[in-house]
Design a protein around this motif. Sequence first.
Motif, PDB file in Angstrom:
ATOM      1  N   UNK A  76      33.745 -19.975  46.313  1.00  0.00           N
ATOM      2  CA  UNK A  76      34.292 -19.452  47.572  1.00  0.00           C
ATOM      3  C   UNK A  76      33.312 -18.498  48.246  1.00  0.00           C
ATOM      4  N   UNK A  77      33.656 -18.085  49.477  1.00  0.00           N
ATOM      5  CA  UNK A  77      32.840 -17.112  50.201  1.00  0.00           C
ATOM      6  C   UNK A  77      32.803 -15.770  49.471  1.00  0.00           C
ATOM      7  N   UNK A  78      33.902 -15.373  48.879  1.00  0.00           N
ATOM      8  CA  UNK A  78      33.926 -14.109  48.130  1.00  0.00           C
ATOM      9  C   UNK A  78      32.973 -14.179  46.941  1.00  0.00           C
ATOM     10  N   UNK A  79      32.943 -15.313  46.255  1.00  0.00           N
ATOM     11  CA  UNK A  79      32.007 -15.474  45.147  1.00  0.00           C
ATOM     12  C   UNK A  79      30.561 -15.473  45.633  1.00  0.00           C
ATOM     13  N   UNK A 460      30.480 -11.008  54.985  1.00  0.00           N
ATOM     14  CA  UNK A 460      31.306 -12.164  55.367  1.00  0.00           C
ATOM     15  C   UNK A 460      32.742 -11.721  55.652  1.00  0.00           C
ATOM     16  N   UNK A 461      33.292 -10.881  54.781  1.00  0.00           N
ATOM     17  CA  UNK A 461      34.653 -10.373  54.995  1.00  0.00           C
ATOM     18  C   UNK A 461      34.735  -9.533  56.257  1.00  0.00           C
ATOM     19  N   UNK A 468      31.847 -11.617  64.195  1.00  0.00           N
ATOM     20  CA  UNK A 468      30.457 -11.383  63.823  1.00  0.00           C
ATOM     21  C   UNK A 468      29.754 -10.477  64.836  1.00  0.00           C
ATOM     22  N   UNK A 469      30.165 -10.595  66.107  1.00  0.00           N
ATOM     23  CA  UNK A 469      29.608  -9.675  67.105  1.00  0.00           C
ATOM     24  C   UNK A 469      30.027  -8.245  66.830  1.00  0.00           C
ATOM     25  N   UNK A 470      31.300  -8.057  66.455  1.00  0.00           N
ATOM     26  CA  UNK A 470      31.784  -6.722  66.128  1.00  0.00           C
ATOM     27  C   UNK A 470      31.052  -6.119  64.944  1.00  0.00           C
ATOM     28  N   UNK A 471      30.675  -6.944  63.966  1.00  0.00           N
ATOM     29  CA  UNK A 471      29.943  -6.447  62.808  1.00  0.00           C
ATOM     30  C   UNK A 471      28.604  -5.851  63.235  1.00  0.00           C
TER      31      UNK A 471
END
Length: 515
Positions: A76-79, A460-461, A468-471
């Motif tokens: 997964x993305x978390x992994x 990613x979270x 992604x812009x806010x990040x």
Amino acid sequence: MAHKIPADDVGNEAQKLISPSSTSSSTDVSLLKKPKRNKYALAISILASMTSILLGYDTGVMSGATLYIKEDLKITDVQIELLVGTINIYSLIGSAVAGRTSDWLGRRNTIILASAIFFVGALLMGVATNYAYLMAGRFVAGIGVGYALMIAPVYAAEVSPASSRGFLTSFPEVFINAGVLLGYVSNYAFANLPTNLGWRLMLGVGAIPSIFLAIGVLAMPESPRWLVMQGRLGDAKRVLDKTSDSLQESQLRLSDIIEAAGLPEDCLNEDVVVIPKQTHGSGVWKELLLSPSPVIRHILIAGIGVHFFQQASGIDALVMYSPRIFAKAGMENNSDKLLATIGVGFSKTFFTLVATLFVDRIGRRVLLLTSCGGLVVSLLSLGVGLTIIDRYDDRTAVMWVIVLCIMMSFSCVAFFSIGMGPVAWVYSSEIFPLKLRAQGCSMGVAVNRLTSGVVLMTFISLYNAITIGGAFFLYAGIAFLTWIFFYTMLPETQGRTLEDTEGLFGNYFKWRPIK
């Protein structure tokens, strides 16, 4: 007859500030009016700094390898976040013990140890059969990375003459970026192999450079400051004669190191017998953390803060997740994404090389402030571009925004690499007093890696939560705070000997009147 010196006196920094107007300081200035590159110091600094290529390669290669690891191992993305970011957490172990190890084994042997540990970790990752096995390899490699990040800039700073210390001490960052570029090239080279083979070759090839690094380091001398700490003044003098711009400067550097180490002034050309004392570094940690003087407290804030803010601005997220960012910007083909990441690696490496040419000419502060200011603007522009793209289903209608995002990605790494990247390592390695240098630098590395790990394990979270812009708007805000920290807290250390920089600290933002 050799002097006998208690070990607790060896490395005891003189706590009174060194007067900038002293005879020693005047002599330093006269020696440095017409600096020239010392080829021997350059060669051994390059050898030591090449250890940092290990971290760079791992960073670059993992950015592309995760595309195939996710597909092959069905994770997964978390992994993925954990896989990418935990190497920085694991490196805390290496950096935490590297200071003590380098004081015990010496700077050179610690570099060899770092290469050996990473070699084992790269092999484990290359033959991993499942996610748990892969994480075990990351753990071992992370320890080697922690060792390498701490010891390379310390060694380079301790062998470098003041006239070129910034240039030589910035080489670890040069090789980190060279490693990133090599990792990106490796991604592209193995991208068309079968999925289950390609990513294993990408990771396993990282073991090869560590072999040559360990062999090359055998040709290096030990750090003269470590030799003095062991009472080996004759050996220290021979190293200083080779790494100084003149014999007069060599004698001056030796005198300054002996004074800083608390040794008698009349033992310039003889060895001394050090009487061991089992303090286990308690005096160092007490002086650093429990009861620091105003000067040491300022140095600690500067040394740790420059590493924290270097990573908190999110640059590692941009470097490590650049294929995902390019996918958000409109690229769909994996080969195209990996080819674009090579541009990121090239930009990072080229501008780091540019920084090495200017760090001793225009100073650390100018590069840091210029770099950080440019990064703020670039991050804001990237955030705007990615926000606009998110609002359009037909991305061909906003091709100019896609181009903007790609160019701003290159701009971010360029501005970071021209100052914040290399200068943070230079700065932290030259401001701690001799007795506190190994432990102080290891703390800086630990903060650097911890901050990077948090950024990588949350990116990613984070962009799933705030776009992604806010990040990148968030990272831009942190970069702005970074500029304020650099402006108010960091005095200029250009042209100062390592023993002289202590006199710049203690007054915080009021340091500017000091000449």
